[in-house]
Design an enzyme around this catalytic site. Structure first.
Site, PDB file in Angstrom:
ATOM      1  N   HIS A  80       0.830  -1.210   0.000  1.00 31.83           N
ATOM      2  CA  HIS A  80       0.000   0.000   0.000  1.00 31.83           C
ATOM      3  C   HIS A  80       0.863   1.258   0.000  1.00 31.83           C
ATOM      4  CE1 HIS A  80      -4.030   1.782   0.696  1.00 31.83           C
ATOM      5  NE2 HIS A  80      -3.335   2.772   1.235  1.00 31.83           N
TER       6      HIS A  80
ATOM      7  N   ASP B 175       0.302   5.585  -1.085  1.00 29.53           N
ATOM      8  CA  ASP B 175      -0.722   6.574  -1.443  1.00 29.53           C
ATOM      9  C   ASP B 175      -0.214   7.699  -2.332  1.00 29.53           C
ATOM     10  OD1 ASP B 175      -3.403   5.991  -0.339  1.00 29.53           O
ATOM     11  OD2 ASP B 175      -2.332   5.841   1.553  1.00 29.53           O
TER      12      ASP B 175
ATOM     13  N   GLU C  32      -8.902   1.337  -2.804  1.00 30.54           N
ATOM     14  CA  GLU C  32      -9.093   1.405  -1.348  1.00 30.54           C
ATOM     15  C   GLU C  32     -10.481   1.918  -1.006  1.00 30.54           C
ATOM     16  OE1 GLU C  32      -6.670   2.746   2.650  1.00 30.54           O
ATOM     17  OE2 GLU C  32      -6.437   3.963   0.848  1.00 30.54           O
TER      18      GLU C  32
ATOM     19  N   HIS D 162     -13.493   1.688   3.555  1.00 27.08           N
ATOM     20  CA  HIS D 162     -12.456   2.568   4.096  1.00 27.08           C
ATOM     21  C   HIS D 162     -12.923   2.992   5.480  1.00 27.08           C
ATOM     22  CE1 HIS D 162      -9.721   6.147   4.382  1.00 27.08           C
ATOM     23  NE2 HIS D 162      -8.891   5.183   4.054  1.00 27.08           N
TER      24      HIS D 162
ATOM     25  N   HIS E  83      -9.101  -1.964   7.190  1.00 34.40           N
ATOM     26  CA  HIS E  83     -10.178  -0.978   7.367  1.00 34.40           C
ATOM     27  C   HIS E  83     -11.532  -1.586   7.697  1.00 34.40           C
ATOM     28  CE1 HIS E  83      -8.278   2.884   6.559  1.00 34.40           C
ATOM     29  NE2 HIS E  83      -7.626   2.327   5.552  1.00 34.40           N
TER      30      HIS E  83
ATOM     31  N   HIS F 185      -2.482  -3.120   4.626  1.00 33.12           N
ATOM     32  CA  HIS F 185      -1.713  -2.244   5.522  1.00 33.12           C
ATOM     33  C   HIS F 185      -2.373  -2.220   6.893  1.00 33.12           C
ATOM     34  CE1 HIS F 185      -4.822   0.236   3.753  1.00 33.12           C
ATOM     35  NE2 HIS F 185      -4.489   1.327   4.409  1.00 33.12           N
TER      36      HIS F 185
ATOM     37  N   ASP G 163       2.209   2.087   3.785  1.00 30.91           N
ATOM     38  CA  ASP G 163       1.271   3.220   3.867  1.00 30.91           C
ATOM     39  C   ASP G 163       1.978   4.557   3.694  1.00 30.91           C
ATOM     40  OD1 ASP G 163      -1.278   4.245   3.962  1.00 30.91           O
ATOM     41  OD2 ASP G 163      -1.448   4.206   6.145  1.00 30.91           O
TER      42      ASP G 163
END
Length: 420
Positions: free
Chosen positions: A42, A44, A155, A182, A223, A244, A352
């Site tokens: 993961h 971003d 995600e 999420h 999540h 993650h 992350d």
């Protein structure tokens, strides 16, 4: 006496030779990462491209992002660039095409398409360093050629607009995992950080899981609520991932995985790609963050309409309560725990980066993998075990999903009614 002396001499030579070839933790980590570069679950960067540049990347330089701090937007420099990817021994990356859970489902579908597009455009700009991959074999091929295998992960289930047709089209565009929720519930699954509404998965949510299995799309349980995790494990025919997450027994955050679920990964074959987010790593930091938030709420209740008093009060609190920081050692504690409960075959890395203010001390950005792996080697992890963590385990999981999809290629798609 001659025999005894000769035996003693031979023993000394063997001992000296063994000592000469003994490897330091740094050397064990380096050997493992050279053999099996990290496959990270993961990152971003796509979110940063949207928030910082509105996806207008013609002038964006991914070679070096250390000067991308934006004080006006209260943003520090990005964590990821080509230079730090190389230092971090990154071989494959799931880029998260995340969009806000606050969007309507229809807005989320469009925004996700835009994030897929911007990441594909970024990958295409660096053909000598990055390569789009959609299979485990494709990822291995890219890595063998010296390029970072770039995969796409979606995600949040809000991104499919409660439509299996949209799910299938996202897969056709190259998305290879979907995080079921999420930060908020979807209309068909409960999130870990929202008030439970569905008691896990709804009947439609279970169809989503079945269709992801049929497609060969990895199911990501980061999540989601514990009940959603359990419902999914009861249903899925292939291994799951946590792209993650950490271990809840080490840090009690709801985003982390409870032991009841970790214990089931042995039978499922799934993997926890351990996260680098400090609030999910250190329990002391989690408590400090909660106390800080509570103090801010208290001051805002006391001094309504007086932001200066609130600011002054928070400054005093922060001075009296220095920030607690997570470290690489805290990250390794989570890996130790997952190993203890689930086993070495069920651990990966999901940093992350660029989805948090900073990684832990010692691994603040995408260059930090060698520090983490050195810490693990210091704790006694062998090169073979480190190779499983760095990439072997996630490659196995992805191949299992692909094999199931291949065996069920003639199954009919699951249908659901159009919403319009």
């Amino acid at each position: 006496m001659r025999l005894t002396f000769a035996s003693f001499t031979a023993l000394c030579l063997v001992t000296a030779t063994s000592a000469a070839f003994a490897q330091t933790p740094e050397q064990v980590a380096e050997a493992a990462l050279r053999s099996t570069p990290v496959w990270d679950g993961h990152n971003d960067v796509p979110e940063q491209l949207r928030e910082r540049y509105d996806n207008m990347i013609a002038d964006f330089d991914f070679a070096d992002t250390t000067d991308t701090a934006d004080p006006e937007k209260n943003k520090g420099a990005m964590h990821t660039d080509l230079a730090r990817i190389a230092k971090g021994r990154l071989g494959a990356q799931f880029w998260s095409v995340y969009v806000s859970a606050g969007l309507t489902e229809q807005q989320a579908v469009q925004a996700t398409l835009e994030q897929i597009d911007v990441m594909k455009r970024l990958i295409a700009r660096y053909p000598d360093r990055l390569e789009l991959a959609t299979t485990a074999d494709g990822a291995a091929k890219a890595m063998k050629a010296g390029r970072v295998a770039s995969l796409l992960g979606m995600e949040g289930g809000h991104s499919i607009g409660s439509s299996l047709a949209v799910l299938r089209q996202m897969h056709a565009l190259g998305v290879r995992y979907m995080t079921i929720t999420h930060s908020k519930n979807t209309p068909w699954a409960d999130s870990a950080t929202d008030t439970p509404k569905h008691d896990g998965l709804t009947p439609f949510g279970k169809d989503v899981i079945r269709e992801m299995n049929r497609l060969g799309m990895l199911i990501d349980l980061s999540h989601v609520s514990e009940k959603t995790m359990i419902d999914t494990l009861d249903l899925t025919s292939v291994p799951v991932i946590f792209s993650h997450s950490g271990a809840r027994a080490v840090n009690g955050h709801a985003r982390n995985v409870p032991d009841s679920v970790l214990a089931r990964l042995k039978a499922n074959g799934g993997i926890v790609m351990t996260v680098g987010f400090p609030d999910f790593l250190s329990e002391r930091r989690r408590q400090w963050s909660a106390n800080q938030a509570a103090e801010k709420a208290r001051l805002e209740a006391l001094w309504r309409g007086n932001p200066v008093a609130v600011e002054s009060g928070m400054a005093a609190w922060n001075a009296a309560n220095p920030e607690v920081k997570a470290t690489v050692s805290d990250w390794a504690d989570h890996i130790d725990h997952v190993r203890k409960v689930a086993g070495i075959d069920h651990i990966g890395i999901g940093g992350d980066y660029d989805g948090m203010p900073s990684g832990p001390v010692g691994a603040e950005d995408a260059a930090g993998n060698p520090a983490l792996f050195t810490e693990l080697a210091r704790r006694g992890y062998t090169r073979t075990e480190l190779e499983k963590i760095s990439g072997g385990n996630i490659a196995r999981v992805m191949r299992a999903a692909e094999a199931y999809a291949a065996a069920h290629r003639d199954d009919r798609p699951i249908e659901n009614p159009s919403l319009f």
